[in-house]
Motif scaffolding. Structure first.
Motif, PDB file in Angstrom:
ATOM      1  N   ALA A  40       0.822  -1.215   0.000  1.00 49.80           N
ATOM      2  CA  ALA A  40       0.000   0.000   0.000  1.00 49.80           C
ATOM      3  C   ALA A  40       0.854   1.264   0.000  1.00 49.80           C
ATOM      4  O   ALA A  40       0.538   2.238  -0.681  1.00 49.80           O
ATOM      5  CB  ALA A  40      -0.934  -0.001   1.201  1.00 49.80           C
ATOM      6  N   VAL A  41       1.942   1.256   0.746  1.00 51.08           N
ATOM      7  CA  VAL A  41       2.788   2.440   0.863  1.00 51.08           C
ATOM      8  C   VAL A  41       3.658   2.641  -0.379  1.00 51.08           C
ATOM      9  O   VAL A  41       3.774   3.754  -0.899  1.00 51.08           O
ATOM     10  CB  VAL A  41       3.670   2.351   2.129  1.00 51.08           C
ATOM     11  N   PHE A  42       4.258   1.572  -0.870  1.00 44.35           N
ATOM     12  CA  PHE A  42       5.256   1.706  -1.925  1.00 44.35           C
ATOM     13  C   PHE A  42       4.708   1.602  -3.345  1.00 44.35           C
ATOM     14  O   PHE A  42       5.472   1.693  -4.306  1.00 44.35           O
ATOM     15  CB  PHE A  42       6.378   0.687  -1.722  1.00 44.35           C
ATOM     16  N   SER A  43       3.413   1.415  -3.508  1.00 45.58           N
ATOM     17  CA  SER A  43       2.864   1.329  -4.868  1.00 45.58           C
ATOM     18  C   SER A  43       2.082   2.584  -5.248  1.00 45.58           C
ATOM     19  O   SER A  43       1.186   2.532  -6.068  1.00 45.58           O
ATOM     20  CB  SER A  43       1.976   0.093  -5.003  1.00 45.58           C
ATOM     21  N   GLN A  44       2.455   3.711  -4.673  1.00 50.98           N
ATOM     22  CA  GLN A  44       1.793   4.977  -5.000  1.00 50.98           C
ATOM     23  C   GLN A  44       2.791   5.925  -5.638  1.00 50.98           C
ATOM     24  O   GLN A  44       3.914   6.059  -5.163  1.00 50.98           O
ATOM     25  CB  GLN A  44       1.228   5.615  -3.737  1.00 50.98           C
ATOM     26  N   ALA A  45       2.344   6.571  -6.720  1.00 50.69           N
ATOM     27  CA  ALA A  45       3.191   7.553  -7.400  1.00 50.69           C
ATOM     28  C   ALA A  45       2.314   8.410  -8.303  1.00 50.69           C
ATOM     29  O   ALA A  45       1.194   8.029  -8.640  1.00 50.69           O
ATOM     30  CB  ALA A  45       4.264   6.844  -8.225  1.00 50.69           C
ATOM     31  N   THR A  68      -1.557   8.905 -12.273  1.00 50.08           N
ATOM     32  CA  THR A  68      -1.459   8.548 -10.858  1.00 50.08           C
ATOM     33  C   THR A  68      -1.521   7.023 -10.717  1.00 50.08           C
ATOM     34  O   THR A  68      -2.440   6.390 -11.218  1.00 50.08           O
ATOM     35  CB  THR A  68      -2.610   9.187 -10.055  1.00 50.08           C
ATOM     36  N   LEU A  69      -0.540   6.474 -10.042  1.00 45.49           N
ATOM     37  CA  LEU A  69      -0.463   5.033  -9.777  1.00 45.49           C
ATOM     38  C   LEU A  69      -0.891   4.797  -8.334  1.00 45.49           C
ATOM     39  O   LEU A  69      -0.456   5.510  -7.430  1.00 45.49           O
ATOM     40  CB  LEU A  69       0.974   4.550  -9.984  1.00 45.49           C
ATOM     41  N   SER A  70      -1.743   3.819  -8.117  1.00 44.13           N
ATOM     42  CA  SER A  70      -2.196   3.501  -6.761  1.00 44.13           C
ATOM     43  C   SER A  70      -2.347   1.990  -6.612  1.00 44.13           C
ATOM     44  O   SER A  70      -2.391   1.265  -7.601  1.00 44.13           O
ATOM     45  CB  SER A  70      -3.516   4.215  -6.466  1.00 44.13           C
ATOM     46  N   PRO A  71      -2.420   1.500  -5.368  1.00 44.24           N
ATOM     47  CA  PRO A  71      -2.549   0.057  -5.146  1.00 44.24           C
ATOM     48  C   PRO A  71      -3.855  -0.487  -5.725  1.00 44.24           C
ATOM     49  O   PRO A  71      -4.870   0.189  -5.731  1.00 44.24           O
ATOM     50  CB  PRO A  71      -2.537  -0.089  -3.630  1.00 44.24           C
ATOM     51  N   SER A  72      -3.815  -1.706  -6.183  1.00 43.95           N
ATOM     52  CA  SER A  72      -5.004  -2.356  -6.727  1.00 43.95           C
ATOM     53  C   SER A  72      -5.737  -3.110  -5.619  1.00 43.95           C
ATOM     54  O   SER A  72      -5.119  -3.876  -4.865  1.00 43.95           O
ATOM     55  CB  SER A  72      -4.612  -3.336  -7.825  1.00 43.95           C
ATOM     56  N   VAL A 121       6.229  -5.091 -10.678  1.00 40.80           N
ATOM     57  CA  VAL A 121       5.472  -4.710 -11.875  1.00 40.80           C
ATOM     58  C   VAL A 121       5.158  -3.216 -11.840  1.00 40.80           C
ATOM     59  O   VAL A 121       5.292  -2.516 -12.849  1.00 40.80           O
ATOM     60  CB  VAL A 121       4.184  -5.557 -12.005  1.00 40.80           C
ATOM     61  N   CYS A 122       4.764  -2.711 -10.678  1.00 41.79           N
ATOM     62  CA  CYS A 122       4.476  -1.278 -10.545  1.00 41.79           C
ATOM     63  C   CYS A 122       5.705  -0.440 -10.872  1.00 41.79           C
ATOM     64  O   CYS A 122       5.623   0.526 -11.644  1.00 41.79           O
ATOM     65  CB  CYS A 122       4.024  -0.948  -9.123  1.00 41.79           C
ATOM     66  N   TYR A 123       6.840  -0.782 -10.285  1.00 38.43           N
ATOM     67  CA  TYR A 123       8.054  -0.005 -10.511  1.00 38.43           C
ATOM     68  C   TYR A 123       8.542  -0.101 -11.948  1.00 38.43           C
ATOM     69  O   TYR A 123       8.989   0.889 -12.525  1.00 38.43           O
ATOM     70  CB  TYR A 123       9.166  -0.436  -9.549  1.00 38.43           C
ATOM     71  N   LEU A 124       8.467  -1.292 -12.531  1.00 29.68           N
ATOM     72  CA  LEU A 124       8.890  -1.432 -13.926  1.00 29.68           C
ATOM     73  C   LEU A 124       7.986  -0.633 -14.858  1.00 29.68           C
ATOM     74  O   LEU A 124       8.463   0.020 -15.793  1.00 29.68           O
ATOM     75  CB  LEU A 124       8.925  -2.902 -14.333  1.00 29.68           C
TER      76      LEU A 124
END
Length: 157
Positions: A40-45, A68-72, A121-124
């Protein structure tokens, strides 16, 4: 107490944790909580871009894009499903401690791996800079990281 009095005891049920299984169950729940919190914390950008930066002949800007990227929620649902299925299977096999331990260890590993893969996957996806090829007036198209993350795209003109 005299010899004729009975000491009240609590009945044992199949779902009552034994001394060897309780730490494994607790560890499984803790691994799930930590994995969900880290995801939850690291998949936001978020990022935005306004190519050109100037205004056209009408005095309006060319256009901007914001991503905006957020957790699924599906990742959280998968983590909860793995946890609940594992706890139910551990409760059914409580008589065999080695099988219960193995089930708990595998479920904890699966939940941790799900969090790590989802973050990777989020970071890539984010590292590919999805807004790089966009120009004002053109439709925006990109491969989304679904189901590992949710993406909100806003284009203003």
């Amino acid at each position: 107490m005299s010899g004729g009095e009975m000491v009240p005891t609590q009945p044992q049920t199949a779902l009552a944790p034994t001394s060897t299984e309780s730490p494994r169950r607790r560890r499984l729940v803790v691994v799930t909580a930590i994995s969900a919190a880290a995801y939850a914390v690291f998949s936001q950008a978020s990022m935005g871009r306004c190519p050109g930066g100037g205004s056209d002949a009408t005095g309006l800007g060319e256009g901007c894009i914001s991503v905006t990227l957020s957790p699924s929620p599906l990742v959280f649902l998968a983590m909860a499903s793995i946890l609940l299925v594992a706890l139910a299977r551990i409760a059914r096999r409580a008589s065999d401690a080695s099988v219960a331990e193995r089930l708990g260890d595998r479920a904890a590993a699966a939940i941790g791996l799900l969090a790590v893969v989802s973050l990777a996957v989020c970071y890539l996806w984010w590292a590919t800079d999805p807004t790089a090829g966009w120009s004002p007036g053109e439709p925006f198209s990109t491969l989304l990281p679904f189901p590992f993350a949710s993406v909100d795209i806003e284009i203003t003109r």
